[in-house]
Design a protein around this motif. Sequence first.
Motif, PDB file in Angstrom:
ATOM      1  N   PHE A  87       0.782  -1.232   0.000  1.00 33.93           N
ATOM      2  CA  PHE A  87       0.000   0.000   0.000  1.00 33.93           C
ATOM      3  C   PHE A  87       0.821   1.293   0.000  1.00 33.93           C
ATOM      4  CE2 PHE A  87      -2.666  -3.212   2.231  1.00 33.93           C
ATOM      5  CZ  PHE A  87      -3.672  -3.308   1.287  1.00 33.93           C
ATOM      6  N   TYR A  88       2.030   1.239   0.507  1.00 33.07           N
ATOM      7  CA  TYR A  88       2.741   2.507   0.733  1.00 33.07           C
ATOM      8  C   TYR A  88       4.127   2.611   0.101  1.00 33.07           C
ATOM      9  CZ  TYR A  88      -0.883   3.176   4.274  1.00 33.07           C
ATOM     10  OH  TYR A  88      -2.076   3.325   4.918  1.00 33.07           O
ATOM     11  N   ASN A  89       4.626   1.530  -0.483  1.00 36.59           N
ATOM     12  CA  ASN A  89       6.008   1.523  -0.966  1.00 36.59           C
ATOM     13  C   ASN A  89       6.263   2.596  -2.023  1.00 36.59           C
ATOM     14  OD1 ASN A  89       8.505   0.346  -0.519  1.00 36.59           O
ATOM     15  ND2 ASN A  89       8.360  -0.962  -2.300  1.00 36.59           N
ATOM     16  N   ASP A  90       5.358   2.718  -2.990  1.00 37.84           N
ATOM     17  CA  ASP A  90       5.543   3.700  -4.067  1.00 37.84           C
ATOM     18  C   ASP A  90       5.584   5.126  -3.515  1.00 37.84           C
ATOM     19  OD1 ASP A  90       5.659   1.713  -5.921  1.00 37.84           O
ATOM     20  OD2 ASP A  90       3.584   1.923  -6.600  1.00 37.84           O
ATOM     21  N   ALA A  91       4.687   5.416  -2.586  1.00 41.28           N
ATOM     22  CA  ALA A  91       4.627   6.766  -2.008  1.00 41.28           C
ATOM     23  C   ALA A  91       5.904   7.084  -1.234  1.00 41.28           C
ATOM     24  CB  ALA A  91       3.414   6.883  -1.086  1.00 41.28           C
ATOM     25  N   LEU A  92       6.412   6.108  -0.489  1.00 38.36           N
ATOM     26  CA  LEU A  92       7.640   6.323   0.269  1.00 38.36           C
ATOM     27  C   LEU A  92       8.831   6.580  -0.653  1.00 38.36           C
ATOM     28  CD1 LEU A  92       7.132   3.511   2.920  1.00 38.36           C
ATOM     29  CD2 LEU A  92       7.270   5.951   3.439  1.00 38.36           C
ATOM     30  N   ASN A  93       8.898   5.820  -1.735  1.00 37.79           N
ATOM     31  CA  ASN A  93      10.013   5.992  -2.675  1.00 37.79           C
ATOM     32  C   ASN A  93       9.927   7.315  -3.430  1.00 37.79           C
ATOM     33  OD1 ASN A  93      11.464   3.598  -2.148  1.00 37.79           O
ATOM     34  ND2 ASN A  93      10.059   2.404  -3.409  1.00 37.79           N
ATOM     35  N   GLU A  94       8.710   7.787  -3.667  1.00 34.64           N
ATOM     36  CA  GLU A  94       8.557   9.104  -4.302  1.00 34.64           C
ATOM     37  C   GLU A  94       9.080  10.210  -3.389  1.00 34.64           C
ATOM     38  OE1 GLU A  94       7.561  10.226  -7.356  1.00 34.64           O
ATOM     39  OE2 GLU A  94       7.779   8.111  -7.865  1.00 34.64           O
ATOM     40  N   ILE A  95       8.795  10.094  -2.105  1.00 35.79           N
ATOM     41  CA  ILE A  95       9.309  11.087  -1.153  1.00 35.79           C
ATOM     42  C   ILE A  95      10.837  11.008  -1.080  1.00 35.79           C
ATOM     43  CG2 ILE A  95       9.323  11.805   1.273  1.00 35.79           C
ATOM     44  CD1 ILE A  95       6.454  10.670   1.460  1.00 35.79           C
ATOM     45  N   LEU A  96      11.359   9.783  -1.089  1.00 37.86           N
ATOM     46  CA  LEU A  96      12.810   9.588  -1.025  1.00 37.86           C
ATOM     47  C   LEU A  96      13.525  10.326  -2.154  1.00 37.86           C
ATOM     48  CD1 LEU A  96      15.322   8.201   0.171  1.00 37.86           C
ATOM     49  CD2 LEU A  96      14.768   6.192  -1.241  1.00 37.86           C
ATOM     50  N   LYS A  97      12.911  10.355  -3.334  1.00 46.53           N
ATOM     51  CA  LYS A  97      13.525  11.030  -4.489  1.00 46.53           C
ATOM     52  C   LYS A  97      13.797  12.504  -4.216  1.00 46.53           C
ATOM     53  CE  LYS A  97      11.423   8.223  -8.183  1.00 46.53           C
ATOM     54  NZ  LYS A  97      10.474   8.287  -9.337  1.00 46.53           N
ATOM     55  N   THR A  98      13.006  13.105  -3.355  1.00 42.89           N
ATOM     56  CA  THR A  98      13.172  14.538  -3.096  1.00 42.89           C
ATOM     57  C   THR A  98      14.382  14.828  -2.216  1.00 42.89           C
ATOM     58  OG1 THR A  98      11.753  14.522  -1.120  1.00 42.89           O
ATOM     59  CG2 THR A  98      10.672  14.845  -3.259  1.00 42.89           C
ATOM     60  N   PHE A  99      14.934  13.782  -1.575  1.00 41.20           N
ATOM     61  CA  PHE A  99      16.063  13.982  -0.661  1.00 41.20           C
ATOM     62  C   PHE A  99      17.403  13.553  -1.241  1.00 41.20           C
ATOM     63  CE2 PHE A  99      12.497  13.414   2.446  1.00 41.20           C
ATOM     64  CZ  PHE A  99      12.508  14.715   2.923  1.00 41.20           C
ATOM     65  N   THR A 100      17.392  12.828  -2.335  1.00 43.19           N
ATOM     66  CA  THR A 100      18.658  12.351  -2.908  1.00 43.19           C
ATOM     67  C   THR A 100      18.561  12.296  -4.420  1.00 43.19           C
ATOM     68  OG1 THR A 100      20.204  10.483  -3.039  1.00 43.19           O
ATOM     69  CG2 THR A 100      17.908   9.955  -2.541  1.00 43.19           C
ATOM     70  N   PRO A 101      19.598  12.739  -5.137  1.00 41.28           N
ATOM     71  CA  PRO A 101      19.594  12.682  -6.603  1.00 41.28           C
ATOM     72  C   PRO A 101      19.881  11.276  -7.121  1.00 41.28           C
ATOM     73  CG  PRO A 101      21.669  13.601  -5.833  1.00 41.28           C
ATOM     74  CD  PRO A 101      20.806  13.416  -4.609  1.00 41.28           C
ATOM     75  N   GLU A 102      20.346  10.397  -6.253  1.00 39.11           N
ATOM     76  CA  GLU A 102      20.689   9.044  -6.672  1.00 39.11           C
ATOM     77  C   GLU A 102      19.431   8.184  -6.795  1.00 39.11           C
ATOM     78  OE1 GLU A 102      23.947   7.303  -4.443  1.00 39.11           O
ATOM     79  OE2 GLU A 102      24.403   9.278  -3.639  1.00 39.11           O
ATOM     80  N   HIS A 103      19.557   7.109  -7.594  1.00 37.97           N
ATOM     81  CA  HIS A 103      18.445   6.167  -7.744  1.00 37.97           C
ATOM     82  C   HIS A 103      18.447   5.219  -6.545  1.00 37.97           C
ATOM     83  CE1 HIS A 103      17.176   7.342 -11.728  1.00 37.97           C
ATOM     84  NE2 HIS A 103      18.427   7.311 -12.141  1.00 37.97           N
ATOM     85  N   LYS A 104      17.714   5.590  -5.507  1.00 33.17           N
ATOM     86  CA  LYS A 104      17.618   4.752  -4.323  1.00 33.17           C
ATOM     87  C   LYS A 104      16.157   4.422  -4.043  1.00 33.17           C
ATOM     88  CE  LYS A 104      21.791   6.483  -2.027  1.00 33.17           C
ATOM     89  NZ  LYS A 104      22.364   7.045  -0.787  1.00 33.17           N
TER      90      LYS A 104
END
Length: 463
Positions: A58-75
């Motif tokens: 339910f939440y993995n995609d949303a968490l990874n979208e937020i993560l993108k805003t904190f790092t330029p790397e593909h994590k």
Amino acid sequence: MDEALSLWNKTLDVFKQQISEDDYNELFSEATDVLKEENGYIYVIVPLQFNKFRIETFYNDALNEILKTFTPEHKKFKFITKEEAEKEKEKRKENPLVTPSSSPQHSRVLSPIYTFKNFEVGESNRAAFLYAMKVAETPQKLYNPLYIFGDVGLGKTHLMTAIGHYILDNNIETNIVYVTSQQFAQDYFLATNSKNPSNNIENFYNKYHNADVLLVDDIQFLENKIQTQEEFFKLFDSLVNQNKQVVITSDKPANELKNMMERLKSRFSWGLSVNIKSPDRNLRINILKSKLSTLIKDPSDVPLEVLEEISDYFPNNIRDLEGALRTYVTYCVCMNLPFTKDNIVTALEGILPKQKGDSRDDRNANLIEIVKEEVAKYCHLSVKDLISSSRKQQLAYARHLAMFVLRSEYGIGLDEIGSSFGQRDHSSVSHGVDKIETMLQENNMAKLDVDNIKKAVDKALKK
């Protein structure tokens, strides 16, 4: 590790505002620790398997979208239960010499962007996708090795890497080793040509012979490397005999590999071979739509007619297709121009192929007929002679010239060329193309013939 934990905490601070307090407390209140960061993934520890399932669902995609805003790397985040984390920690205690920086699992990075989830499926690659999924779901049990072949840029590496990710998602302790054949050859060379060969060859064996799953990209680059082939043969037999999964990619079927040990080619045919073909128009457009979502905030800003136009220019190579879209979007954004068809030629100047039809199929069919007609005219033959089964030297030479021009100049697929020349298979076409390539290196007359045919075809296309 501190950086990974910091990224997780920052993401949680933002995410906390997006869900209810009850949901947050239920799923994330105890997710306060990170096990490790590897292969582009941050592994977060959660208490129970059920928590892990619900977060991932339910939440993995949303968490990874937020993560993108904190790092330029593909994590991306992955989740692991406390029980799984403890097992891994115990494993490290038992074998402290095998560390994340030196173990085979960590010696080759799996690109985080290549997963089954973002692999676009069409008729040209459906079989390869399904077989790859089967291998990922039940490694060592169905197809060993899985041998995926096809032209450059059609998704072979993507599928192979997706297998590795899927297996790790379901069993984090699996030792996945990904390597290109060039890197394998280099590792073997360094292991046997150094000041301390006994120690280095032991490290080499530890890297490869302890693999649970071996992913080998572009096996064709082992051609002519006899000693390295011998070593790979030993490795292959060792892993398969231990029921360890092997996946191999190549630009050609195993039986067409040149200067490769026969017993090694035979081993590659033990399991299952599957061909990825050039994508049809619908698949190319779907690939572009999927890629758009990673390039701009609102993919609907780019009209369908633009995607169709770009798709028609790049029918045979997904890598080129995606690169063209990226260049087009970047150009329009930087120059503050609208996403229109008129701006395609300007944005992609210098990388557009010479010809484009209304569709790939129409363009290729028309091009093949023109080449056949011009070659027949140049060689004083009829088109009927050209596609006949006759093996007379003059006819075979003319036929090979036509195949070479279609393949090298216009990028037409081997299967498509073969079906247009009397239903010949792709191995016959490949043989013909190779014959002309050899002649070009040895004979000025062959070069003259190719140049004259290309000029005649270009002239015909402009009419």
